[in-house]
Write a protein that holds these residues in place. Structure first.
Motif, short mmCIF file in Angstrom:
data_model
loop_
_atom_site.label_atom_id
_atom_site.label_comp_id
_atom_site.label_asym_id
_atom_site.label_seq_id
_atom_site.Cartn_x
_atom_site.Cartn_y
_atom_site.Cartn_z
N LYS A 111 35.45 -2.32 23.87
CA LYS A 111 36.82 -2.76 23.61
C LYS A 111 37.12 -2.64 22.14
O LYS A 111 36.25 -2.85 21.28
CB LYS A 111 37.00 -4.22 24.04
N ILE A 138 40.65 -1.12 26.58
CA ILE A 138 39.48 -1.54 27.34
C ILE A 138 39.20 -0.49 28.41
O ILE A 138 40.02 0.40 28.66
CB ILE A 138 39.71 -2.92 27.99
N THR A 145 42.45 1.70 29.39
CA THR A 145 43.52 0.84 29.88
C THR A 145 44.01 -0.06 28.76
O THR A 145 43.22 -0.52 27.93
CB THR A 145 43.01 -0.01 31.06
N SER A 147 45.20 -3.50 27.37
CA SER A 147 45.07 -4.94 27.63
C SER A 147 46.00 -5.68 26.67
O SER A 147 46.00 -5.39 25.47
CB SER A 147 43.63 -5.39 27.41
N SER A 161 46.66 -13.61 29.31
CA SER A 161 46.62 -12.17 29.52
C SER A 161 47.80 -11.71 30.34
O SER A 161 48.29 -12.42 31.22
CB SER A 161 45.32 -11.79 30.25
N THR A 165 47.90 -3.84 35.16
CA THR A 165 46.99 -2.79 34.74
C THR A 165 47.82 -1.60 34.30
O THR A 165 48.66 -1.12 35.06
CB THR A 165 46.05 -2.38 35.88
#
Length: 253
Positions: A111, A138, A145, A147, A161, A165
């Motif tokens: 990450k 990430i 993807t 995040s 969060s 996605t």
């Protein structure tokens, strides 16, 4: 606050990610972030982070900026550009283009942070952090993807969060955000990933973020990475370009 006013529109094509006007371009790429006349407040490279500015750019501009971790980068390694032009913005939009196609084998605990919108006011609920919004890369999908986490006044959580996605596509991607500072029912973060429809964000976090007052600083680049990311992705560039920030109007691709 005046509606629809641009806080900053920047392209790597001019003075190395330091144009005052989106879409403009010079024939040559600068070697660094230009100060004090450049639009960015400056750049920072620590502990094995690095950047370079070269042609061609993203979105048709002349140049882009590449951020990377060099081999042996330490735990605090970073390579970022800093924008201090916002001033306690209660509503803050940002947009940038990114190409992370050079990143391969992204898996496990890899990450790295890509962007943060910060306040000058730290709030205890998030451990004293200044970050109101944080975007990271990430694992997930062929190209990674996005995040997204947003600060909250709730001391039990600190950060919330974004419940979606959003895999990046190969090549260029556009990420846009909107931060609205407010209490329960009014504070929120909207995110658009390769999404040109203003009325339907890719994801939304409804959050009480009133403790942070407003956005004062934006940080673009690589920071807060995990050891597996720095080791596996050493020497691989993530390209950024066409950063734009405003108070209200949707920016789009």
């Amino acid at each position: 606050m005046i509606a629809n006013v641009k806080i900053k529109a920047l392209s790597a094509a001019v003075l190395g990610l330091a144009s005052m006007y989106a879409g403009s371009a010079f024939a040559q790429c600068a070697a660094s972030f230009v100060q004090p006349t450049g639009a960015w407040s400056g750049s920072q490279v620590i502990g094995g982070g690095a950047f370079s500015i070269n042609a061609p750019g993203l979105g048709g501009t002349g140049c882009k900026v590449n951020f990377r971790y060099n081999a042996g980068a330490g735990a605090l390694a970073s390579a970022i550009a800093r924008d201090d032009s916002p001033t306690a913005e209660g509503r803050y939009r940002s947009r940038f283009k990114i190409n992370a196609s050079a990143i391969t084998g992204l898996s496990g605990l890899q990450k790295t942070q890509l962007f943060t919108a910060n306040s000058n006011t730290a709030f205890p609920a998030a451990g004293g952090s200044l970050q109101v919004l944080r975007i990271s890369l990430i694992p997930g999908g062929a190209n990674g993807t996005v995040s997204v986490v947003a600060a909250t006044n709730d001391p039990a959580n600190g950060y919330v969060s974004l419940p979606f996605t959003a895999p990046l596509a190969a090549g260029e991607n556009t990420i846009e955000t909107e931060v609205v500072i407010g209490g329960a029912g009014t504070g929120k973060v909207n995110v658009w990933v390769n999404n040109a429809t203003a009325g339907t964000p890719t994801g939304t976090i409804n959050v009480n973020n009133s403790g942070w007052v407003g956005i004062d600083t934006a940080l673009l680049g690589l920071a807060d990475s995990t050891p597996p990311f720095r080791t596996t992705q050493a020497g691989r560039d993530i390209a950024f370009d066409e950063f734009d920030s405003r108070r209200s109007t949707f920016i789009g691709p």
